[in-house]
Scaffold this active site. Structure first.
Site, PDB file in Angstrom:
ATOM      1  N   MET A  88      24.267   0.318  34.006  1.00  0.00           N
ATOM      2  CA  MET A  88      23.506  -0.923  34.226  1.00  0.00           C
ATOM      3  C   MET A  88      22.028  -0.606  34.338  1.00  0.00           C
ATOM      4  SD  MET A  88      25.728  -3.005  36.976  1.00  0.00           S
ATOM      5  CE  MET A  88      24.921  -4.534  37.270  1.00  0.00           C
ATOM      6  N   HIS A  89      21.233  -1.277  33.546  1.00  0.00           N
ATOM      7  CA  HIS A  89      19.784  -1.092  33.705  1.00  0.00           C
ATOM      8  C   HIS A  89      18.956  -2.309  33.315  1.00  0.00           C
ATOM      9  CE1 HIS A  89      20.255   0.005  29.416  1.00  0.00           C
ATOM     10  NE2 HIS A  89      19.014  -0.360  29.282  1.00  0.00           N
TER      11      HIS A  89
END
Ligand code: UDP
Length: 363
Positions: free
Chosen positions: A208-209
């Site tokens: 996740m970013h």
């Protein structure tokens, strides 16, 4: 002919590798082609940059513009200034940009303003979501590109609808998949795999970013809570992107099945993916790789610029509402996930097709 290749961020290195190898191969076969590799420095951390050069056998960049860090505007501005100097000092026939990062857009603008032809690899994909910085990068880049290389016929349609002349659009397939297929025999088991007693198909990989997911701390906390509590206690391996690493510390998460590790090299990361039960991600490129490897992929986004990973592949949009995570995972555990197929021309030969076309264009 001479090409200047631009790479700035992790997904760029993975896309540029097969293009450089195809150029070298064409040169060996006696074609008149040469290249210069410009690293903008957008990603500078060893684990986000140098590792990929070593693993994917990418030659050292001819120059590194050192434009890391800063806000979107600061980074765009510093790449504009640095790449203008670079291109004036080292003129070329064609600037080739890949993907959708700030470097892609900034270098395309500089090239066009210096009357240099621009080609965009992975052109035409659209999420139609202008809250994503990448969508703006795609739109701006494609508005000034001369030659468009696409991963799908859907991307061709997007370009034609936006007014691009069809004769400049080449559906060639996916360079990211060239890298995946070329490196599959070398995927490497990370040392922690046995140390943590991970078992095949009995763990998840999480990445996740995207700002939409990790910048709102409460939402991020709820998403993480829903993930770790709905995977039937299986381990969740989370190779953490530097931008997410800064934020996760504030969550004070306490979950015994969550394993946070540094960003992994390409060969270790894809080993993990290949042997996982499923991937949970907000990445774009990873949805393509899971599609080709036939691994279920739950995407934590409300839209995608890669619709074929859903219509044909193993990807499903779970959304960004934390409450949607449990139903997605329940479906997976109920054994109701689709098997998926491989999109047209994602066959490992895309970079060669690109270089063949470029050689014809610049004959
Ligand atoms: N990747 C990697 N190590 C990791 C996480 C991802 O090598 O720890 C690779 C992954 O296989 C894919 C690419 O990085 O090829 C995706 O990069 P990212 O998610 O940063 O970019 P996006 O696809 O979202 O633009």
């Amino acid at each position: 002919m001479h090409i200047t290749l631009i790479a700035g961020a992790r997904p760029n290195f993975i896309k540029i590798a097969p293009i450089i190898h195809a150029i070298h191969k064409a040169k060996e076969l006696g074609e008149n082609i040469d290249c210069r590799l410009v690293h903008t420095g957008q990603h500078y951390d060893k684990k986000m940059s140098a590792t990929f050069f070593e693993e994917l056998n990418i030659p050292h960049p001819n120059t590194n513009l050192g434009c890391g860090g800063g806000s979107q505007a600061e980074q765009t501005a510093s790449i504009l200034i640095a790449f203008e100097k670079e291109l004036i000092a080292n003129p070329t026939d064609l600037v080739l940009v890949v993907g959708d990062v700030t470097s892609t857009m900034a270098c395309a603008i500089v090239a066009k303003k210096l009357n240099t032809k621009v080609t965009h690899v992975e052109a035409g994909i659209r999420s139609f979501d202008l809250t994503m910085p990448e969508e703006i990068n795609r739109m701006v880049t494609d508005s000034i590109t001369d030659y468009f290389f696409t991963t799908s016929t859907n991307a061709n349609e997007n370009l034609v609808k936006s007014g691009v002349n069809e004769k400049n659009v080449y559906f060639v397939g996916n360079v990211m998949i060239d890298t995946l297929l070329a490196n599959k025999p070398n995927f490497k088991k990370p040392l922690f795999f046995d140390e943590l007693q991970l078992k095949e198909k009995e763990y998840f990989v999480l990445t996740m970013h995207r700002p939409a997911n990790v910048d709102e701390i409460e939402k991020f906390r709820q998403m993480m809570f829903e993930i770790v509590n709905n995977v039937h206690q299986l381990p969740v391996l989370f190779p953490i992107h530097p931008r997410t690493a800064k934020i996760i510390k504030e969550l004070n998460l306490n979950a015994s099945n969550l394993i946070i590790v540094d960003p992994l090299g390409y060969l270790e990361f894809n080993y993990l993916v290949q042997h996982s039960k499923a991937v949970i991600t907000d990445s774009g490129g990873i949805t393509e790789e899971t599609t080709v490897m036939g691994i279920p992929c739950l995407t934590l986004r409300d839209n995608t610029e890669r619709p074929e990973t859903i219509t044909l592949g193993t990807n499903e949009l779970i959304g960004t509402n934390p409450k949607k995570i449990k139903p997605g995972l329940d479906k997976l555990f109920a054994g109701k996930w689709k098997k998926g197929g491989i999109p047209e021309l994602w066959d490992g030969k895309t970079a060669e097709r690109i270089i063949d076309e470029i050689l014809i264009l610049f004959k």
